[in-house]
Design a protein around this motif. Sequence first.
Motif, short mmCIF file in Angstrom:
data_model
loop_
_atom_site.label_atom_id
_atom_site.label_comp_id
_atom_site.label_asym_id
_atom_site.label_seq_id
_atom_site.Cartn_x
_atom_site.Cartn_y
_atom_site.Cartn_z
N LEU D 276 0.87 -1.17 0.00
CA LEU D 276 0.00 0.00 0.00
C LEU D 276 0.90 1.22 0.00
CD1 LEU D 276 -2.92 1.07 0.46
CD2 LEU D 276 -2.42 0.99 2.90
N ARG D 277 0.47 2.26 -0.76
CA ARG D 277 1.33 3.43 -0.85
C ARG D 277 0.65 4.67 -0.29
NH1 ARG D 277 3.55 3.72 -6.72
NH2 ARG D 277 1.53 2.92 -7.39
N ARG D 278 1.47 5.65 0.02
CA ARG D 278 0.94 6.94 0.51
C ARG D 278 -0.08 7.48 -0.48
NH1 ARG D 278 3.26 10.84 3.84
NH2 ARG D 278 2.69 12.50 2.41
N GLY D 279 -1.17 8.00 0.06
CA GLY D 279 -2.15 8.65 -0.81
C GLY D 279 -2.89 7.70 -1.72
N GLU D 280 -2.83 6.43 -1.42
CA GLU D 280 -3.48 5.46 -2.29
C GLU D 280 -4.73 4.90 -1.61
OE1 GLU D 280 -2.10 1.62 -4.87
OE2 GLU D 280 -1.48 1.67 -2.78
N ILE D 281 -5.74 4.61 -2.42
CA ILE D 281 -6.90 3.88 -1.90
C ILE D 281 -6.85 2.49 -2.52
CG2 ILE D 281 -9.40 3.75 -1.76
CD1 ILE D 281 -9.49 6.77 -2.14
N LEU D 282 -6.69 1.50 -1.63
CA LEU D 282 -6.65 0.12 -2.11
C LEU D 282 -7.96 -0.53 -1.76
CD1 LEU D 282 -5.20 -2.41 -3.16
CD2 LEU D 282 -4.21 -2.70 -0.90
N GLY D 283 -8.71 -0.92 -2.77
CA GLY D 283 -10.01 -1.55 -2.52
C GLY D 283 -9.86 -3.03 -2.32
N PHE D 284 -10.60 -3.57 -1.40
CA PHE D 284 -10.69 -5.01 -1.24
C PHE D 284 -12.11 -5.42 -1.53
CE2 PHE D 284 -7.27 -7.61 0.48
CZ PHE D 284 -6.26 -6.67 0.58
N TYR D 285 -12.29 -6.18 -2.60
CA TYR D 285 -13.64 -6.59 -2.94
C TYR D 285 -13.75 -8.10 -2.82
CZ TYR D 285 -18.08 -7.13 -5.26
OH TYR D 285 -19.38 -7.45 -5.53
N GLY D 286 -14.93 -8.57 -2.52
CA GLY D 286 -15.17 -10.01 -2.43
C GLY D 286 -16.59 -10.21 -1.97
N LEU D 287 -17.04 -11.45 -2.07
CA LEU D 287 -18.39 -11.73 -1.58
C LEU D 287 -18.33 -11.83 -0.06
CD1 LEU D 287 -19.46 -14.40 -4.18
CD2 LEU D 287 -19.74 -11.92 -4.23
N VAL D 288 -19.51 -11.77 0.54
CA VAL D 288 -19.56 -11.88 1.99
C VAL D 288 -18.90 -13.19 2.43
CG1 VAL D 288 -21.07 -12.14 3.97
CG2 VAL D 288 -21.57 -10.45 2.22
N GLY D 289 -18.08 -13.11 3.43
CA GLY D 289 -17.43 -14.32 3.94
C GLY D 289 -16.22 -14.74 3.13
N SER D 290 -15.71 -13.86 2.29
CA SER D 290 -14.56 -14.25 1.49
C SER D 290 -13.26 -14.09 2.27
CB SER D 290 -14.50 -13.43 0.20
OG SER D 290 -14.52 -12.06 0.53
N GLY D 291 -13.34 -13.54 3.49
CA GLY D 291 -12.16 -13.52 4.33
C GLY D 291 -11.47 -12.17 4.42
N ARG D 292 -12.11 -11.15 3.90
CA ARG D 292 -11.46 -9.84 3.91
C ARG D 292 -11.33 -9.29 5.33
NH1 ARG D 292 -15.86 -7.17 0.53
NH2 ARG D 292 -16.93 -8.68 1.83
N SER D 293 -12.46 -9.33 6.04
CA SER D 293 -12.40 -8.77 7.40
C SER D 293 -11.42 -9.54 8.26
CB SER D 293 -13.78 -8.83 8.04
OG SER D 293 -14.69 -8.07 7.30
N GLU D 294 -11.44 -10.84 8.11
CA GLU D 294 -10.53 -11.66 8.92
C GLU D 294 -9.07 -11.27 8.64
OE1 GLU D 294 -11.21 -13.84 11.24
OE2 GLU D 294 -13.39 -13.87 11.05
N ALA D 295 -8.76 -11.02 7.36
CA ALA D 295 -7.40 -10.66 7.00
C ALA D 295 -7.03 -9.31 7.60
CB ALA D 295 -7.25 -10.63 5.48
N MET D 296 -7.97 -8.35 7.58
CA MET D 296 -7.70 -7.03 8.15
C MET D 296 -7.47 -7.14 9.65
SD MET D 296 -7.59 -5.27 5.57
CE MET D 296 -7.70 -6.14 4.03
N LEU D 297 -8.28 -8.00 10.29
CA LEU D 297 -8.10 -8.21 11.72
C LEU D 297 -6.69 -8.73 12.00
CD1 LEU D 297 -11.48 -9.84 12.84
CD2 LEU D 297 -10.72 -7.50 13.10
N ALA D 298 -6.19 -9.58 11.09
CA ALA D 298 -4.85 -10.14 11.30
C ALA D 298 -3.81 -9.03 11.26
CB ALA D 298 -4.56 -11.18 10.23
N ILE D 299 -3.97 -8.06 10.36
CA ILE D 299 -3.01 -6.97 10.30
C ILE D 299 -3.01 -6.19 11.61
CG2 ILE D 299 -2.39 -4.81 9.13
CD1 ILE D 299 -3.64 -5.96 6.60
N MET D 300 -4.19 -6.08 12.19
CA MET D 300 -4.32 -5.33 13.45
C MET D 300 -3.90 -6.13 14.68
SD MET D 300 -5.12 -2.37 12.77
CE MET D 300 -5.53 -1.64 14.36
#
Lengths: 320, 331, 307, 509
Positions: D276-300
């Motif tokens: 991810l870069r400064r000033g960038e918007i990185l979209g994460f798209y997927g269907l519900v339950g595709s694991g996006r939130s879980e991955a973000m939680l891992a970063i945190m």
Amino acid sequence: MKAWNTWERVLLALLVVLLVVFGISQPGFMSADTLADSTFNFSEKGILALAMALLIVCGEIDLSIAAILALCSLAMGYAMRAGAGPVGIGAAAVLTGCVAGAVNGVLVTRYKLPSIVVTIGTLSLYRGLALVALGDQSISGYPEVFSTLGNAYIGEVIGVRWLIIPIEFVLLMVFAVAVGLFLHRTVMGRRVYAIGANPVAARFSGIEADRYRFLLFVFAGLMAAVAAILLTGRIGSTRPNIAMGWELDAITMVILGGVAIEGGRGSIVGTMLAVLLLGLFTFGMGMANVTGIVMSMVIGILLIVSMVLPRLLKRKGAHA
Amino acid sequence: MNTLKKNARTVRREWLLLLIIVVIALAVGARAPVFLTWRNGLDIANDSAILAILVMGQMLVLLTRGIDLSAASNLALTGMACALVGKAFPGVDIVVLIALALAIGALLGSINGWLITGFNLPPIVVTLGTLSAYRGAIFVASKGAWISDQDIHVAIKGLPREVWLGLPALVWFALVVLALSAVFLNLRCAGREIYALGGNPHAATYVGINVPARLRLVYTLSGALAGLAGLLWVGRYSIAYTELAAGYELTVVAACVIGGVSIGGGVGSVLGAALGVLFIGVVNGALPVIQVSPFWQQAISGAVILISVAVNARSQRRAGRQILERQGAAA
Amino acid sequence: ADKIALVVKSLGNGFFDAANQGAQEAAKELKNVEVIYTGPAKATAEGQIEIVNSLIAQKVSAIVISANDPDALAPSLKRAMERGIKVISFDSGVRKDGRMMQLNASSNALIGEKLVTMTQDAIGNTGEVAILSATAQATNQNIWIEEAKKVLAQPAYKGLKLVSVVYGDDQTDKSYREAQGLFKSYPNLKAIIAPTTVGVAAAAKAVQDEKMVGKIYVTGLGLPSEMAGHVKSGAVKSFAIWNPIDFGYAAVMAASQFVSGKVTGKPGEVVSLGRVGSVTLDANSEAPMAKPFTYDASNVEKFAKFF
Amino acid sequence: MSEVLLSLCGVHKSYGATRALRGVDLELRAGEVLALVGENGAGKSTLVKMLTGVVPMDEGAIQLKGQPQRFTNAQDSQAAGILAVHQETVMFEELSVAENIFVGRHLMRGPFVHWAAMNAQAQTVLDDIGARFTATTLVKDLSLAERHLVEIARALSQKALVVILDEPTAALSQAEIRDFYGIVRKLRDQGVGVIFITHKFDEIFAVADRYLVLRDGAAVGTGAIADATEQELVRLMAGREIDQIYPHIHATPGDEVLTVKNLSHPTEFQGLHFSLRRGEILGFYGLVGSGRSEAMLAIMGLNPQASGDFTVLGQKLDAKRPGDAIAAGIAYVPEERQRQGGILSFSVQDNISLAGLSRFATGPWLSAIKESALCQRMTERLHIKTASPHTLLSGLSGGNQQKVVIAKWLGLDPKIVILDEPTKGIDVGAKQAVYQLIAEMVKEGLAVILVSSELPEVTHLAHRVIVMRRGLQVAEFAGEAIQAEAIVAAASGLDGSSEHALAAMGAHA
Ligand SMILES: Nc1ncnc2c1ncn2[C@@H]1O[C@H](COP(=O)(O)OP(=O)(O)OP(=O)(O)O)[C@@H](O)[C@H]1O
Ligand SMILES: Nc1ncnc2c1ncn2[C@@H]1O[C@H](COP(=O)(O)OP(=O)(O)OP(=O)(O)O)[C@@H](O)[C@H]1O
Ligand SMILES: [Mg+2]
Ligand SMILES: [Mg+2]
């Protein structure tokens, strides 16, 4: 999170009413001697209530706190028998209290068990261990320091005769101020509230909820140890059934003090006012020779009424 | 096949508990053969019977996410009331006394229910208050006096010693209560709704469950069973006094917890709870027989509670939702 | 009127209720004396201490106490004495520095011996014996048990074998279960000695319920009113007790002597106990009231009417 | 025109001082889908609760097929034939699917529950709507989407005159939503009246026949969908023109601020690599339950089972605890606002200061002055509508609650902001404000990860889009390549990237 709310005002008003009523109806109640002596009846319970208030605000509960007290008193006895001096005896109590509290803390945080179940279990376990160790004996003959700590007035110790405030009560007040400042004025206190109000959001905000929970259980153990030192000093003997049932008294004080059982709400000011209110109330009734069991009935009813009344008034207000 | 797996999980837990009970019984029996006699079995059953009745009431309450700390006080107050009535009217029939016990118990229980639903109060606080209040009421009612053997109504004393079809009356009472509870919870609409509202109280209103009414029912039933237990207790030990069964509420909750009833509501079965009772009965019966110092009893029961909740928690932990396809599970 | 407080181990106990009868009788006899009968609901020292504290605040003239713990009560009773309140203990004593006088129901040695001789009367010279006591901390029960053990150690009683001491905590249900446990653990048990009124009744009941009458005998210290039925059923041959009414009476009488300043609690002083007689304080300021009295089928009915 | 099934006349409802509904009239005909739209807090759910007897009505009249009705509890209205899929999931995890469908109206044989009949009937309904689980499965073993099917099955399992759907698609995947449209149309064809509540305009235009717009508890417009435009609906809802929902993004990405390597979890996701870069918007798209939130939680550091290498601004981050990630400059605005984001019983100010408490402290002591300074700054910057900083969060509307949660994190001056479904369940006005905020953030040089299930959101805002499917990072699009069709295809596995996934979708398609 505020320390001074409507409920605290109500409690203070009740306290004033109580003093006036007993002062008129019980000759001798308003004397300095009596008021000072009455604090012996609730100082140790008040210390337990402070730790309990923190735990309940944080959304937990410790039913084993009085059993920890018994275990600490036992440790004092063993330390004395092993030839330890006053400091060693005190240290034994503190260490035991912290370990017992830590066991609760580990079970709750590590194994994710509800604290009410865990502490029902450790209540039996700790009380049982005290029974196993002591069986049919009791330990007595503690050094004089402890008896002084539990029975003397601060004035006697510092040489100001007229200052007849029991050392126990002074300690209770010191702890109350410290715990009050901690909960209402510090960063950590705010976090305790947050954990009690919404543990998930608190964790998402970077608060190490489990660490706080663990430390609060250890703190409850520590306070139980302090209470054990005072109580053992005051009565000069250790028995396995020492302070039996005090956990419920402490919880009653906390709830009457306006701390919500579901966590996240309440204050130390309220808790302390409730400690005084209940302590003086039972003492006054004792002076009228009302039996203990009737007193606890009245307190049970009081507890319910104190919960019902605000809601009833709110309902009335909504209709008007 | 999902269900099969699910059922296997819960059923296994109950079998495991039964297995542990059997192992303990056999081990104790190996050291003291008297433990495995029919007589001793009856003694344990007799001792467990009252606990079983109380546990059924407590379980109903726990299923709704509540707790009834006043059960033991209710027991004692109802017991005292029955003893007083029995003393005042020596001619009164046992059926009347049983009905009276159920009625007084139910009344006391319904006060809990009314306070909890009427003012939206947390059950633990309400029943903590009534715990003291009911206990004090015994003192007031009896003026502090004990009602001992010679003043207890003969029918009350006689009831627990009755033997029907080879089984003591107490055991019959417990079995009937267990059976009725099982029918109520599994086959009656109200019973199913109790599971539902315990699992998700908020959602329960949306599907038309009258939550306050169900809660009142549950506390009333718990009270009625405590009342019945009070009558039996007074009969069995021929005594009624203020401190009767003081602190027993925690044993009752412990039996439920050991039996797999969740404090968090919505989970628990009659079979599991009954096994929890049996477990406590067997352990308590075994200690004196193998001459473990009586002082150990309490410590052991504490340890047992802790171990069983830890085991329960592990077996109930969500098996983990799987998003990733499992290795080798290619379609 | 002088207020004399009678603080008992716990309220509702038949023994102490009877003692209170005697105490009230003494108050009437003394005139100008009011007896406050009080005690905690559960037999705990903390409960008694709270009561003592409030009695101090009421400025009673004397406290007569049967203590749940000899040491625990001492500090607050000392404070009471500092405030000019006379303190005497009866039945279950308080440590020496916590009271001015201890009135024993009887001498401990006599009670210990009585317990053993009653057992011998019931089962003869040989057999297994168990003791069912009150709480593990009860002062007087523990002393009597010690005395009984001393007697059992004498050659004359070598056939009687003490196999166990269990505690029913002065609760009927617990005592009952402990008795049952004894039957199971010791199939050859011949007698249960229960030096407590609650325990002896519960044990007798357990013997009856388990159909052990004739096989196991119960003896100990009991109240005639509670034991009459058990004597009739045969579970109990004889039991002993001192007269609790007299006991309460004597304790209040002694207290009034202290209040009026006639005695101060020094060893060797003679304390008058009204109609019960008078006693002399020993080196520990203790004195026994009377010998324990034995009850059996011949006299229990008569006394059952009184206490 | 077909007969009028349901009519509401002058309905009023207040919660204490809040007037949730003020004199609403509504008419619903047989065989018609009525879209009920409005901003957050407009009163839509309240209307539903009234129709289903969950909350009592203060004033007004309900008529069903011309008969006046008075519902005092949910059973009354069910009996009358009004069924609802509520906004909050109404599920009993420990009970079986069949029982969830029949709860509150168990089938009885004599005095006892008739389990066999219940299971059989439930199975029929499930088969009808194409569910792939059996009626005896416990609900706790179902996925989120499957649970929604159970809710729908509940509504369909009885003879309904009126079916109310309150944001039923919030948790459904694209394919499931398509199935769902089919069900709605089927109902309509059977002559059932459907009330459909949603914040998604594409859905309104896809299934509805008529609309009714609520604003501040009052009906402000109604008409046929065929004659309406999105612009017009938005104007009615907000009471003003909102011409440009999506702001223009001015920022251009700069240096790298975050790299994630080999982020894996035993069951939820595997092998994620991105930067991810400064000033960038990185979209994460997927269907519900595709694991996006879980991955973000891992970063945190909120997902203890996960493992991976993180580098923040050149420093290695050992994210085991959320505090570490926060200290490294990462902020995470979680998906579930009320559960994970804010504390409802805390005041606005206390919520805003919560994550960075130590910054308002001198030693261990909290300073109220510093706290309120920040609170003031953030309320102004985010235009949070609140009576005072001491108002409780529970007293704010959904959109403003969301702003408070965002304010909490922006107050920390983070370098990286992760927004997980930041516009879920909030109305157009609030959405626009959130988008505006995102634009400002990147303009100031922050880096933003935008996790979203709303396609237009990612296509309009993101510089790059990563698509996840079933725990795997399956595609990445940048710049011109960000095309809705391609993203959906990748997300649902229809781009041929995975045969397994195709097979899995088969049953739905
Ligand atoms: N139980 C309640 N107590 C108090 N106020 C409430 C309650 N439920 C809703 N409200 C208030 O009533 C108003 C209408 O809420 P409602 O839930 O009907 O809105 P909605 O249109 O469904 O919004 P959303 O799109 O966010 O679901 C809001 O101001 C809300 O805050
Ligand atoms: N079957 C389920 N049961 C319980 N919770 C679920 C289920 N499915 C998804 N969830 C929850 O939904 C949340 C989102 O899951 P996840 O991170 O896997 O998906 P996502 O791609 O972020 O999808 P979304 O955020 O749109 O739901 C998780 O917190 C997860 O716990
Ligand atoms: Mg809504
Ligand atoms: Mg998500």
